[in-house]
Design a protein around this motif. Structure first.
Motif, PDB file in Angstrom:
ATOM      1  N   LYS A  34      46.010 109.210 -55.534  1.00 20.19           N
ATOM      2  CA  LYS A  34      44.566 109.070 -55.445  1.00 20.19           C
ATOM      3  C   LYS A  34      43.937 108.227 -56.545  1.00 20.19           C
ATOM      4  N   HIS A  37      40.437 107.772 -61.060  1.00 15.67           N
ATOM      5  CA  HIS A  37      39.114 108.353 -60.832  1.00 15.67           C
ATOM      6  C   HIS A  37      39.103 109.317 -59.652  1.00 15.67           C
ATOM      7  N   GLY A  38      40.057 109.143 -58.754  1.00 20.40           N
ATOM      8  CA  GLY A  38      40.106 110.007 -57.585  1.00 20.40           C
ATOM      9  C   GLY A  38      40.796 111.335 -57.843  1.00 20.40           C
ATOM     10  N   THR A  39      41.334 111.481 -59.023  1.00 10.41           N
ATOM     11  CA  THR A  39      42.070 112.704 -59.364  1.00 10.41           C
ATOM     12  C   THR A  39      41.273 113.518 -60.377  1.00 10.41           C
ATOM     13  N   THR A  40      41.169 114.822 -60.165  1.00 15.64           N
ATOM     14  CA  THR A  40      40.452 115.645 -61.134  1.00 15.64           C
ATOM     15  C   THR A  40      41.459 116.397 -62.010  1.00 15.64           C
TER      16      THR A  40
ATOM     17  N   HIS B  37      36.694 105.085 -56.392  1.00 14.85           N
ATOM     18  CA  HIS B  37      36.127 106.222 -57.124  1.00 14.85           C
ATOM     19  C   HIS B  37      35.507 105.800 -58.450  1.00 14.85           C
ATOM     20  N   GLU B  63      31.927 105.740 -48.095  1.00 17.14           N
ATOM     21  CA  GLU B  63      33.170 105.415 -47.415  1.00 17.14           C
ATOM     22  C   GLU B  63      32.940 104.314 -46.388  1.00 17.14           C
ATOM     23  N   GLU B 122      45.186 103.065 -52.672  1.00 19.02           N
ATOM     24  CA  GLU B 122      44.149 104.035 -52.307  1.00 19.02           C
ATOM     25  C   GLU B 122      43.399 103.679 -51.045  1.00 19.02           C
ATOM     26  N   LYS B 125      43.299 106.128 -48.119  1.00 20.09           N
ATOM     27  CA  LYS B 125      42.487 107.353 -48.128  1.00 20.09           C
ATOM     28  C   LYS B 125      41.197 107.232 -47.329  1.00 20.09           C
ATOM     29  N   TYR B 126      40.647 106.044 -47.269  1.00 21.08           N
ATOM     30  CA  TYR B 126      39.311 105.972 -46.667  1.00 21.08           C
ATOM     31  C   TYR B 126      39.175 104.985 -45.516  1.00 21.08           C
TER      32      TYR B 126
END
Lengths: 203, 203, 203, 203
Positions: A34, A37-40, B37, B63, B122, B125-126
């Motif tokens: 991800k 930035h897409g990962t927390t 992100h 998105e 990435e 993902k979208y």
DNA sequence: AATGAATGAGTATTCATTCAT
DNA sequence: AATGAATGAATACTCATTCAT
């Protein structure tokens, strides 16, 4: 904010080393999937089966964590690439190329997340000096190889960096095509690709 | 949340089309630089010199915006690739390859942000169905080219997808090396690379 | 992080000014009651009946908010103290002192939260340059008053700052005793206290 | 959570008493400087050179710790104030006042952190019954003194609590002015202030 | 249609407290 | 008894999205 990441928590208990490794593994998987930035952070913690606060015992912050993951992946790649490569001057370059290619394949197949992570864009935004140096050092053996080959008149007379970039990019392209499901790359295909690559760079 | 993106707001006033284009351009630049992100919608709005609410007049959500950017970039790439390529059966394949390579170079040099954006991880993902279809359709002419070459016994007998992946990856590798400052790719270098590529895929 | 607090959002709509004032009022009450670290930003937002994000439209961060509150309180104090005070050289000092004392009483009684807030310890940790300057400027009229009195031989020959500190501290002591419920300070008591104060500082 | 604070762990080993004292001292310094909410428990532990877990062997929680600090400070203040004060009915009140003032000065000068801590706002939020009772008991000798003086017609006829609040506040004002760097309070200045105070409260 | 102020859910990070050693 | 690694609830701050103007 803590000063710096605990680079080698190996000095600590085996339990803490194991925890550290779990965090790196979880980070690798999630960042690869991800992006940064897409990962927390809590997500990484959950996957690593530790509390989110625990991550901050090992890493100063999220950026430091991603650098830890980067360095771990690059080191692993480095160790794969070094396998069975002779630095002997008499070494057979054709054979060496085959070995390096094989090593690369093994790394990518056995560590797809690490490989994907290393290919992420956006690295430039958060990599620290240590990570950058590591990045460069991984390239070194390739340069050497190419230069030796050029001196021996076996490899084409082009800038080493360009040749490396081309072969590396080609390999990444193959791997991505596989991952994205466009095709299924077999061992045989990888060997064919290796031969094509050699034809390309050899005189 | 609005149902779906306004794909072609060109039917509206020229003013709104211009605004739409500014948003796409701003999105391309920012997504390419910082990823999905890492980019905020107000940031895109600011760069596009529109209010952040305005973006939601053209796109249902973030998105949807990134899909708009993706489709815009792929279309542009497509149009570059189509330039001067003959679908004639008698067309000279060697010449065609040179043309496609040249087109690719022009696209990458003239649209570095679009090119970078398309190479982002990435995406998976979208991207929506429409974007995925577009992705595949861009590949079609390449497949055709390879198949014709294989039938004519000019191009090596490997899966078209693999050959495409290799050449595309190789090109991306070169471009990245340039962007990351590892080397400076000149026109001459690109032409050499083209020759190497052809050697690689040709029998 | 935003650069700096919006000092005078009065230029904006009346609605935004009203919101700004509600935030300052809520901040004053809560900081006075629980201190800086004991107060949370969402708590201030809730009391001000705004979203927590809204606070960050008016203030760069929590520290900037507390400076806004400080400056608001000091300004209010300043305006109370200035009431009916003549800067005339012939002004009756005894009468002036009575007026200042009265102003102080009115400020403290009508604005108990503002008064409490200003007496907080810990201010030194977060006050910015602007707040510090304001703090000093509020003292100025007092200094002037004392100096005039000393020159006229009416006020004891002690450092102005000491006399101010004593009278101010005495007043704060009275007010705290009232707030903490140790006693109930009446208007008459405050007038008596004023007389005692004057006796103390007058020759 | 443990039921209640170990008030006098002195019954235990001298080593544990010493540790307890170090924790109280560290707590006093840090709470005085940064307030209750601005101070972290591990920080207190570090300054006390004990493990953070150790603090919880002596105190049930952070609130209990701050009550321990409060009681320690108040007791110390109490012991200073009691020095050389005669409860004899024939005692010279003027002289007694001088002594009390002197004691207060010594306390504040020799224990600036304790003095600062006691002057913190926000106490009301966490003080327990024991601490509150102690607070009142410290006032008792003052009350007695004032009452005796009023009966003897030496001290002005105002509520004892008010007179105490005024003198105490005045002293705090002086001390704060010194601490905040507004002025430098000398011994001589403190003696002058004492004389002014007496003039104020004496008939 | 266009705006941007307002919102509150979501994120990185801290810290009081616990507990295995 | 003493420790400090580990935890997760709590907090400052951000940002996708809405909506009054």
């Amino acid at each position: 904010m803590r000063e710096s990441r605990v680079v080698a928590p190996g000095a600590k208990t085996p339990a803490s080393l194991e925890k550290y490794n779990r965090i790196i593994a979880a980070g690798t998987a999630l960042f690869a999937e991800k992006g940064f930035h897409g990962t927390t952070v809590p997500e990484v913690a959950r996957k690593a089966k530790v509390g989110s606060g625990t991550i901050y015992l090992y890493f100063a912050n999220k950026e430091d964590l991603v650098n830890g993951v980067f360095q771990s992946c690059k080191s692993k790649l480095s160790s794969y690439l070094a396998r069975g490569v002779s630095y002997d001057d008499n070494a057979d370059l054709r054979e060496s190329f085959r070995t390096v290619w094989q090593n690369l394949c093994e790394f990518a197949v056995q560590n797809p997340q690490e490989f994907s992570f290393l290919e992420l864009h956006e690295h430039s935004k958060y990599l620290n000096r240590e990570s950058r140096l590591l990045e460069i050092s991984v390239l070194a053996p390739f340069r050497l190889f190419i230069c030796k080959g050029k001196r021996a008149g076996i490899i084409k007379d082009m800038p080493a960096i360009m040749l490396i970039a081309m072969v590396w990019g080609l390999f990444v392209g193959l791997f991505k095509a596989d991952v994205h499901g466009y095709t299924n790359i077999t061992d045989a295909a990888l060997q064919s690709a290796e031969r094509l690559c050699w034809q390309m760079i050899a005189r």
